[in-house]
Structures are given as C-alpha cells and as structure tokens.
Enzyme design. Structure first.
Site, PDB file in Angstrom:
ATOM      1  N   SER A 177     -29.639  -0.708  50.104  1.00  0.00           N
ATOM      2  CA  SER A 177     -28.866  -1.529  51.025  1.00  0.00           C
ATOM      3  C   SER A 177     -29.682  -1.932  52.268  1.00  0.00           C
ATOM      4  CB  SER A 177     -27.579  -0.781  51.404  1.00  0.00           C
ATOM      5  OG  SER A 177     -26.667  -1.606  52.067  1.00  0.00           O
ATOM      6  N   HIS A 183     -27.667  -5.406  47.209  1.00  0.00           N
ATOM      7  CA  HIS A 183     -26.310  -5.877  46.945  1.00  0.00           C
ATOM      8  C   HIS A 183     -25.835  -6.747  48.109  1.00  0.00           C
ATOM      9  CE1 HIS A 183     -24.541  -3.176  49.921  1.00  0.00           C
ATOM     10  NE2 HIS A 183     -25.290  -2.198  49.422  1.00  0.00           N
TER      11      HIS A 183
END
Length: 241
Positions: free
Chosen positions: A125, A148
C-alpha cells in the site's frame, strides 16, 4: 603508569557501554541507530518503517506502528547533521495513513545525502511510495508488495465529490511512484485495478523478483547488497537518480 592505563581502559569501557545503552534505547523507542563501525568508516543512519504507518489518528494499542511525527523530525535531523553520510531505510509495513506515508516519502526523496531502501517481509500500500523514494531500492526475494486503489471508510455525504477526491489522492500516489521508479503510471494503474489476484479486493501482489521486473524496485538483494550500494553512492558523492 600501569594504574593510569587501567583507569583509561575502564573509562573507555564505561563510555562504550553508555553508547551502546543509548543505541539500544534508540532501537527500542524508534527503530533508529547510527551504523559507524564499518571498514569504510562511513556514518550511516538506519531508519525502520515497521507495521502500520500511523497518521493523524492513533492506531489500536496492540498494533505495531511507525509514527510519522517521530520520523519527520528525525529525517530533518539527518539532513542537518553534517556527520551523517547516508540513510538506509528498512521496510516491513502493511501500509497505513496515506498523507503520513506520502509525507515520509517526500522527505526521504528530498534528502541531500544518498539513500537506499530495503523491503523485508512486505512493502504494501502506502509502503510502496516510501520504498521507491530512496535513490536506490532493494527487495528480498520472499518479500511482497501490494498495489491497490485508495480505500476509504465511514459515511460519505457526497458520493461523487468523495470519489473525485479519492481519484486525486490516488493520482498523487501513482505520480510519485512512477517519477521515482522505472514503472509507468499507466502500468501502475493497471496493476491497481487487477481483479484476478486478491480475494475480495482489487489490486496486485508482487513478489521480490516480480517487483523488479515491473520496474517498481531496482534490484533483488538483502542487507549486504543494500549497504554495499549505499557505501558506493556515498563514495561516488552524488545521487543515483
């Protein structure tokens, strides 16, 4: 004379013990220490990004966190310390607060001394921008990096406005990553929106060699390679990128 030498030896041992105690305190409290016992006589600051990157809100008490209010002042001190010649960043993070992670990444990228990052375990992330913010990046073969889309939780008052805001935040992240690595923004967005890899989510999980092949990370390697590269950059006297 012998008594004087013994006294000096005791003082040196005492000073060394006090120094080790201070270093141990630094490691315990903030995961930071100065590496200075190498053959090349280089002073390198070690910074660890561990667990969840904590931002404006405190994480649960049982969580392992890296607090950005600790990291930012430390990076300013590193920049201001004429004796520190390089920075080694060790990352094993699940991600966390976007604004805090980007702030740390921008601080690392703006340092005037050479910097090298090493991803161990995970660089997920918002950990991705921090990993690529260094002048040169490494990842161990077993590490993973999850890419993501930006997530948000809570009540949305205006769905369209919230969506546009999240798009802008995501664009800031992809722009930073693509400008500090060899991956293109287009390819990064493709990996972010992949629906075939993550259960109940969109995105992509890259293992060490895959992260290098995609151009996200510069090289597969461990602590030996990371330190060797940092010493090389220090001796070259200039930034890699």
């Amino acid at each position: 004379m012998s008594g004087d030498r013994n006294e000096e030896s005791r003082e040196e041992k005492q000073q060394q013990m006090e120094k080790e105690d201070r270093q141990n305190d630094q490691i315990r409290e903030m995961g930071q220490v100065v590496l200075e016992r190498n053959d090349r006589r280089r002073r390198v600051e070690l910074l660890t990004i561990i667990g969840e990157v904590e931002g404006h809100d405190s994480a649960p008490a049982q969580s392992k966190t890296t607090k950005y209010e600790h990291v930012l002042p430390k990076l300013a001190l590193v920049e201001d310390d004429k004796d520190i010649e390089g920075l080694l960043i060790l990352l094993n993070t699940v991600g966390g607060d976007v604004e805090a992670g980007l702030a740390i990444a921008e601080m690392i990228a703006s340092l005037s001394i050479p910097t090298v990052s090493l991803v161990l375990g995970g660089g997920h992330s918002i950990g991705v921008p921090m990993a690529v913010s260094a002048d040169y990046s490494f990842v161990v073969p077993s590490a993973t990096m999850v890419i993501h889309p930006v997530r948000s939780s809570g009540m949305f008052i205006g769905v369209a406005q919230t969506y546009r805001n999240m798009e802008k935040i995501q664009d800031r992240i992809t722009t930073f990553i693509s400008s500090h690595s060899r991956i293109t923004q287009k390819r990064l967005e493709e990996l972010m929106l992949d629906t075939t890899q993550l259960v109940k989510d969109v995105g992509t999980m890259l293992e060490g060699e895959e992260a290098v092949k995609e151009g996200l990370i510069d090289e597969v390697g461990g602590i030996k390679e990371a330190l060797s590269k940092l010493y090389e950059l220090i001796e070259a006297g200039k930034k890699e990128k």
